[in-house]
Design a protein around this motif. Sequence first.
Motif, PDB file in Angstrom:
ATOM      1  N   VAL A 145       0.863  -1.181   0.000  1.00 54.61           N
ATOM      2  CA  VAL A 145       0.000   0.000   0.000  1.00 54.61           C
ATOM      3  C   VAL A 145       0.897   1.227   0.000  1.00 54.61           C
ATOM      4  CG1 VAL A 145      -1.644   1.340   1.352  1.00 54.61           C
ATOM      5  CG2 VAL A 145      -1.920  -1.139   1.162  1.00 54.61           C
ATOM      6  N   LEU A 146       0.603   2.196  -0.868  1.00 52.18           N
ATOM      7  CA  LEU A 146       1.456   3.384  -0.933  1.00 52.18           C
ATOM      8  C   LEU A 146       0.621   4.651  -0.963  1.00 52.18           C
ATOM      9  CD1 LEU A 146       1.481   4.467  -4.175  1.00 52.18           C
ATOM     10  CD2 LEU A 146       2.630   2.258  -4.401  1.00 52.18           C
ATOM     11  N   TRP A 147       1.250   5.743  -0.536  1.00 49.94           N
ATOM     12  CA  TRP A 147       0.625   7.064  -0.542  1.00 49.94           C
ATOM     13  C   TRP A 147       1.413   7.982  -1.465  1.00 49.94           C
ATOM     14  CZ3 TRP A 147       0.319   3.751   3.453  1.00 49.94           C
ATOM     15  CH2 TRP A 147      -0.884   3.655   4.160  1.00 49.94           C
ATOM     16  N   TYR A 148       0.756   9.064  -1.906  1.00 55.83           N
ATOM     17  CA  TYR A 148       1.388   9.987  -2.848  1.00 55.83           C
ATOM     18  C   TYR A 148       2.650  10.639  -2.291  1.00 55.83           C
ATOM     19  CZ  TYR A 148      -0.693  13.705  -0.054  1.00 55.83           C
ATOM     20  OH  TYR A 148      -1.017  14.541   0.990  1.00 55.83           O
ATOM     21  N   VAL A 172       8.480  -9.167  13.329  1.00 59.50           N
ATOM     22  CA  VAL A 172       8.971  -9.334  11.961  1.00 59.50           C
ATOM     23  C   VAL A 172      10.380  -8.780  11.834  1.00 59.50           C
ATOM     24  CG1 VAL A 172       8.658  -8.606   9.561  1.00 59.50           C
ATOM     25  CG2 VAL A 172       6.678  -9.286  10.927  1.00 59.50           C
ATOM     26  N   SER A 173      11.231  -9.503  11.143  1.00 57.67           N
ATOM     27  CA  SER A 173      12.570  -9.015  10.796  1.00 57.67           C
ATOM     28  C   SER A 173      12.675  -9.010   9.279  1.00 57.67           C
ATOM     29  CB  SER A 173      13.654  -9.909  11.405  1.00 57.67           C
ATOM     30  OG  SER A 173      13.524 -11.242  10.939  1.00 57.67           O
ATOM     31  N   VAL A 174      13.387  -8.062   8.727  1.00 58.83           N
ATOM     32  CA  VAL A 174      13.493  -7.950   7.268  1.00 58.83           C
ATOM     33  C   VAL A 174      14.921  -8.193   6.820  1.00 58.83           C
ATOM     34  CG1 VAL A 174      11.562  -6.342   7.145  1.00 58.83           C
ATOM     35  CG2 VAL A 174      13.878  -5.455   7.385  1.00 58.83           C
ATOM     36  N   GLU A 175      15.041  -8.728   5.621  1.00 56.52           N
ATOM     37  CA  GLU A 175      16.357  -9.025   5.079  1.00 56.52           C
ATOM     38  C   GLU A 175      17.060  -7.752   4.616  1.00 56.52           C
ATOM     39  OE1 GLU A 175      13.351  -9.445   1.699  1.00 56.52           O
ATOM     40  OE2 GLU A 175      13.458  -9.867   3.855  1.00 56.52           O
ATOM     41  N   GLU A 176      18.356  -7.829   4.484  1.00 57.75           N
ATOM     42  CA  GLU A 176      19.151  -6.677   4.051  1.00 57.75           C
ATOM     43  C   GLU A 176      18.710  -6.246   2.647  1.00 57.75           C
ATOM     44  OE1 GLU A 176      23.843  -5.400   3.342  1.00 57.75           O
ATOM     45  OE2 GLU A 176      23.333  -7.349   4.227  1.00 57.75           O
ATOM     46  N   GLY A 177      18.521  -4.963   2.476  1.00 53.82           N
ATOM     47  CA  GLY A 177      18.128  -4.417   1.182  1.00 53.82           C
ATOM     48  C   GLY A 177      16.625  -4.375   0.945  1.00 53.82           C
ATOM     49  N   TYR A 178      15.847  -4.892   1.908  1.00 58.57           N
ATOM     50  CA  TYR A 178      14.395  -4.945   1.723  1.00 58.57           C
ATOM     51  C   TYR A 178      13.791  -3.546   1.606  1.00 58.57           C
ATOM     52  CZ  TYR A 178       9.433  -5.626   2.792  1.00 58.57           C
ATOM     53  OH  TYR A 178       8.064  -5.593   2.754  1.00 58.57           O
ATOM     54  N   VAL A 179      14.137  -2.674   2.527  1.00 57.96           N
ATOM     55  CA  VAL A 179      13.566  -1.322   2.529  1.00 57.96           C
ATOM     56  C   VAL A 179      13.932  -0.578   1.255  1.00 57.96           C
ATOM     57  CG1 VAL A 179      13.544   0.913   3.695  1.00 57.96           C
ATOM     58  CG2 VAL A 179      13.495  -1.190   5.046  1.00 57.96           C
ATOM     59  N   ASP A 180      15.174  -0.676   0.821  1.00 58.36           N
ATOM     60  CA  ASP A 180      15.589   0.007  -0.414  1.00 58.36           C
ATOM     61  C   ASP A 180      14.850  -0.553  -1.623  1.00 58.36           C
ATOM     62  OD1 ASP A 180      17.349   1.682   0.894  1.00 58.36           O
ATOM     63  OD2 ASP A 180      19.078   0.373   0.599  1.00 58.36           O
ATOM     64  N   ARG A 181      14.609  -1.851  -1.631  1.00 57.42           N
ATOM     65  CA  ARG A 181      13.896  -2.462  -2.751  1.00 57.42           C
ATOM     66  C   ARG A 181      12.466  -1.954  -2.831  1.00 57.42           C
ATOM     67  NH1 ARG A 181      10.473  -6.757  -3.528  1.00 57.42           N
ATOM     68  NH2 ARG A 181      10.658  -7.520  -1.374  1.00 57.42           N
ATOM     69  N   ILE A 182      11.762  -1.900  -1.687  1.00 61.42           N
ATOM     70  CA  ILE A 182      10.373  -1.433  -1.697  1.00 61.42           C
ATOM     71  C   ILE A 182      10.312   0.063  -1.984  1.00 61.42           C
ATOM     72  CG2 ILE A 182       8.231  -1.279  -0.393  1.00 61.42           C
ATOM     73  CD1 ILE A 182       9.003  -4.101  -1.148  1.00 61.42           C
ATOM     74  N   ALA A 184      12.260   1.759  -3.925  1.00 63.40           N
ATOM     75  CA  ALA A 184      12.425   1.903  -5.369  1.00 63.40           C
ATOM     76  C   ALA A 184      11.154   1.495  -6.102  1.00 63.40           C
ATOM     77  CB  ALA A 184      13.605   1.057  -5.851  1.00 63.40           C
ATOM     78  N   LEU A 185      10.508   0.431  -5.624  1.00 64.34           N
ATOM     79  CA  LEU A 185       9.261  -0.029  -6.235  1.00 64.34           C
ATOM     80  C   LEU A 185       8.169   1.031  -6.107  1.00 64.34           C
ATOM     81  CD1 LEU A 185       7.679  -2.347  -7.559  1.00 64.34           C
ATOM     82  CD2 LEU A 185       7.204  -3.228  -5.256  1.00 64.34           C
ATOM     83  N   VAL A 186       8.065   1.638  -4.933  1.00 65.27           N
ATOM     84  CA  VAL A 186       7.066   2.680  -4.702  1.00 65.27           C
ATOM     85  C   VAL A 186       7.351   3.899  -5.588  1.00 65.27           C
ATOM     86  CG1 VAL A 186       6.237   4.359  -3.007  1.00 65.27           C
ATOM     87  CG2 VAL A 186       6.470   1.951  -2.375  1.00 65.27           C
ATOM     88  N   GLN A 187       8.599   4.307  -5.661  1.00 63.13           N
ATOM     89  CA  GLN A 187       8.962   5.440  -6.513  1.00 63.13           C
ATOM     90  C   GLN A 187       8.586   5.177  -7.970  1.00 63.13           C
ATOM     91  OE1 GLN A 187      13.126   5.963  -5.719  1.00 63.13           O
ATOM     92  NE2 GLN A 187      12.782   6.927  -3.722  1.00 63.13           N
ATOM     93  N   ASN A 188       8.828   3.952  -8.431  1.00 61.63           N
ATOM     94  CA  ASN A 188       8.503   3.602  -9.817  1.00 61.63           C
ATOM     95  C   ASN A 188       6.990   3.613 -10.053  1.00 61.63           C
ATOM     96  OD1 ASN A 188      11.164   3.282 -10.574  1.00 61.63           O
ATOM     97  ND2 ASN A 188      11.195   1.087 -10.162  1.00 61.63           N
ATOM     98  N   LYS A 189       6.219   3.111  -9.085  1.00 56.06           N
ATOM     99  CA  LYS A 189       4.771   3.063  -9.231  1.00 56.06           C
ATOM    100  C   LYS A 189       4.175   4.474  -9.253  1.00 56.06           C
ATOM    101  CE  LYS A 189       3.855  -1.515  -7.216  1.00 56.06           C
ATOM    102  NZ  LYS A 189       2.962  -2.061  -8.266  1.00 56.06           N
TER     103      LYS A 189
END
Length: 210
Positions: A145-148, A172-182, A184-189
């Motif tokens: 889910v993303l916001w403007y 929850v624990s997240v893998e290395e690079g997860y936040v940067d990946r999402i 980038a995905l949000v920026q692209n969307k």
Amino acid sequence: SRKNIDAVQSLPYSDKVKAYYACQLELEYAMQSLVSQLEEAGISDDTVIVLTADHYPYALEKSATWDNRQDYVSELYGYKPANNAERDHNALILWSGCLEGKNIVVDTPTYSLDILPTLSNLFGVEYDSRLLVGRDVFSDAEPLVLWYDFTWKTEKGLYNPESGKFTPAEGVSVEEGYVDRIKALVQNKIHYSREVQQTDYFNYLAKAMQ
């Protein structure tokens, strides 16, 4: 609100919030009437009703625009929203008579842009998922889910662009690079969505497919 005000007088809220509830009762009564008529006609199992909120109740927020000197949104919610995710939290209701009693619940992060691909798949409508920002909520696609303003939320947590902080969901624990990946995905969307609007891309695509 005036029509239904007597039905909400016992609620422990201010007059503003009572009026909001009284107003929403019109939708409640309308749906009761509609479902009853569908059942009487014997077509409720062949009917699908989709209900979702367009936005949080603007007219209850503290604002000179609405002549509100206090935050009635927090009174309505029972808590003060700390971010967009808490303020915009709501529910999507997808109903059909044939689903009565099945109680299917999707509790992953979902938002309005997921409705079109979800309904398209449910009704067997062919579409190109690459052209839509949302996802079919019954698929195995990653919930997002993303916001403007580039705030985003997944099953794993919430990202605040103002602070640059990612808050993981409980346990929850997240893998290395997860936040940067999402990110980038949000920026692209968001970039894609702006381009679609500014270039009238879907209209161009429709003409090209004729």
